[in-house]
Motif scaffolding. Structure first.
Motif, mmCIF file in Angstrom:
data_model
loop_
_atom_site.group_PDB
_atom_site.id
_atom_site.type_symbol
_atom_site.label_atom_id
_atom_site.label_comp_id
_atom_site.label_asym_id
_atom_site.label_seq_id
_atom_site.Cartn_x
_atom_site.Cartn_y
_atom_site.Cartn_z
ATOM 1 N N ALA A 77 0.816 -1.205 0.000
ATOM 2 C CA ALA A 77 0.000 0.000 0.000
ATOM 3 C C ALA A 77 0.852 1.259 0.000
ATOM 4 N N THR A 78 2.047 1.190 0.603
ATOM 5 C CA THR A 78 2.926 2.355 0.643
ATOM 6 C C THR A 78 3.407 2.755 -0.750
ATOM 7 N N ALA A 79 3.323 1.842 -1.718
ATOM 8 C CA ALA A 79 3.755 2.132 -3.087
ATOM 9 C C ALA A 79 2.577 2.296 -4.041
ATOM 10 N N LEU A 80 1.348 2.353 -3.512
ATOM 11 C CA LEU A 80 0.156 2.366 -4.366
ATOM 12 C C LEU A 80 0.119 3.567 -5.291
ATOM 13 N N GLN A 81 0.354 4.757 -4.758
ATOM 14 C CA GLN A 81 0.229 5.962 -5.584
ATOM 15 C C GLN A 81 1.245 5.974 -6.721
ATOM 16 N N SER A 82 2.471 5.595 -6.449
ATOM 17 C CA SER A 82 3.464 5.569 -7.526
ATOM 18 C C SER A 82 3.118 4.482 -8.539
ATOM 19 N N LEU A 257 2.980 -7.393 7.673
ATOM 20 C CA LEU A 257 3.059 -6.097 8.352
ATOM 21 C C LEU A 257 3.822 -6.229 9.676
ATOM 22 N N TYR A 258 3.578 -7.306 10.379
ATOM 23 C CA TYR A 258 4.315 -7.558 11.622
ATOM 24 C C TYR A 258 5.803 -7.722 11.335
ATOM 25 N N VAL A 265 11.083 -1.196 9.396
ATOM 26 C CA VAL A 265 10.859 -0.520 8.114
ATOM 27 C C VAL A 265 9.407 -0.043 8.050
ATOM 28 N N PRO A 266 9.071 0.841 7.094
ATOM 29 C CA PRO A 266 7.694 1.329 6.991
ATOM 30 C C PRO A 266 6.701 0.189 6.769
ATOM 31 N N THR A 267 5.490 0.371 7.280
ATOM 32 C CA THR A 267 4.454 -0.650 7.193
ATOM 33 C C THR A 267 3.224 -0.114 6.469
ATOM 34 N N GLU A 268 2.275 -1.007 6.231
ATOM 35 C CA GLU A 268 0.998 -0.635 5.619
ATOM 36 C C GLU A 268 -0.055 -0.298 6.690
ATOM 37 N N ALA A 269 0.376 0.177 7.837
ATOM 38 C CA ALA A 269 -0.535 0.378 8.965
ATOM 39 C C ALA A 269 -1.693 1.302 8.628
ATOM 40 N N LEU A 297 1.122 1.489 15.907
ATOM 41 C CA LEU A 297 1.844 1.467 14.647
ATOM 42 C C LEU A 297 2.149 2.868 14.133
ATOM 43 N N ARG A 298 1.286 3.840 14.443
ATOM 44 C CA ARG A 298 1.584 5.220 14.046
ATOM 45 C C ARG A 298 2.826 5.740 14.765
#
Length: 309
Positions: A77-82, A257-258, A265-269, A297-298
């Motif tokens: 999800a962290t790469a969705l926009q790109s 995610l865990y 590293v960054p997660t899809e939280a 997670l935030r």
């Protein structure tokens, strides 16, 4: 069928490899680092009786080719926009885009970018991970992709896609309501994420202590209540499956995610948990434990953004 798999990680790489091995015309849209690894070692899948060794056809964001008949969107999800920007040239009038992300926000993003006619619903059920060499390890039997028209109507393109998937050994049963199926998968994964991330342990480790199984039941009740309020009650069989999975003694199960959380590293939280709690507020559903997990997670994401491990 011309197929573009966006991402060649644990999910996209596995399904793309199965499709390519079955003789489909498959290309993988990957980032430079992943492309370098795949050129060096090839695409490898092992585990659960699987042993695939492929030389994948790789394309880049600048030249994805196309149009394709099918685009499997399997990025985090962290790469969705790109990824949405990258696949634009690959989508033509007859292209079907099937997102394999957890959650629901990807549907709104895809429709806004590509138009409703290009987008199908999608659910992936597979237990895979990447090892240190970048090879894909299959850790459990499921290999399932559910797909369907967002409005629930039957369609020839969905039938054609399901036939191709089945021919590659990927289970793809008929799904009358793909949006409900996506919600139900979201209930499962959000419960699993909250359970393991809050307690910082595997399913088995959490269940080994007093209160572990009770926590699983309370988290599932909250997530299922949100899905029900959204118009998609979770069937009893699916609730029973989630309960059995999250209370299995000694289970080594953790979600990706865990594993990202533990790796620092960054997660899809935000996509998996925060979005669910925001929708819960809009629907008038109280989710105190899911709220706590999202907050936990935030803090992790804030720490990373500040440059602290």
């Amino acid at each position: 069928m011309r197929i573009l798999t966006v991402g060649a990680g644990a999910v996209g790489g596995f399904f793309g490899a199965r499709l390519a091995e079955a003789g489909q015309d498959v290309s993988f849209l990957v980032r430079p680092a992943r492309a370098e690894a795949l050129r060096a070692r090839g695409l490898r899948v092992d585990g659960q009786g699987e042993r695939l060794r492929l030389t994948p056809r790789l394309v880049t964001a600048g030249a994805p080719g196309g149009p394709y008949d099918l685009v499997l969107l399997s990025v985090k999800a962290t790469a969705l926009q790109s990824a949405l920007a990258d696949i634009g040239p690959a989508v033509g009038p007859g292209t079907a885009v099937v997102p394999l992300l957890n959650g629901m926000a990807q549907l709104d993003a895809l429709v806004a970018r590509l138009g409703a006619g290009a987008v199908l619903g999608g659910v992936a059920k597979v237990v895979t991970t990447l090892n240190e060499e970048g090879d894909i390890l299959r850790m459990a039997p499921p290999a399932v992709i559910l797909t369907g028209e967002i409005d629930g109507r039957p369609s020839a393109r969905v039938d054609a896609i399901r036939t191709v998937l089945t021919g590659a050994g990927i289970d793809s049963p008929e799904t009358g309501d793909i949006v409900a199926a996506m919600w139900h998968k979201w209930v499962f994964i959000s419960t699993l994420v909250a359970f393991t991330c809050l307690m910082r342990g595997t399913v088995g480790e959490v269940n080994a202590v007093t209160g572990g199984p009770a926590l699983a039941a309370r988290l599932l009740a909250e997530a299922a209540a949100v899905s029900g309020a959204a118009g998609h009650p979770v069937p009893e069989a699916e609730r029973a499956f989630t309960t059995a999975t999250l209370t299995a003694p000694g289970s080594p199960l953790t979600p990706s995610l865990y594993r990202d959380l533990v790796a620092g590293v960054p997660t899809e939280a935000d996509h998996v948990l925060t979005d669910l709690t925001v929708r819960a507020r809009a629907l008038g559903v109280a989710t105190p434990l899911l709220d706590l997990a999202a907050l936990h997670l935030r803090v992790h994401e804030h720490r990373l953004a500040a440059g602290r491990p």
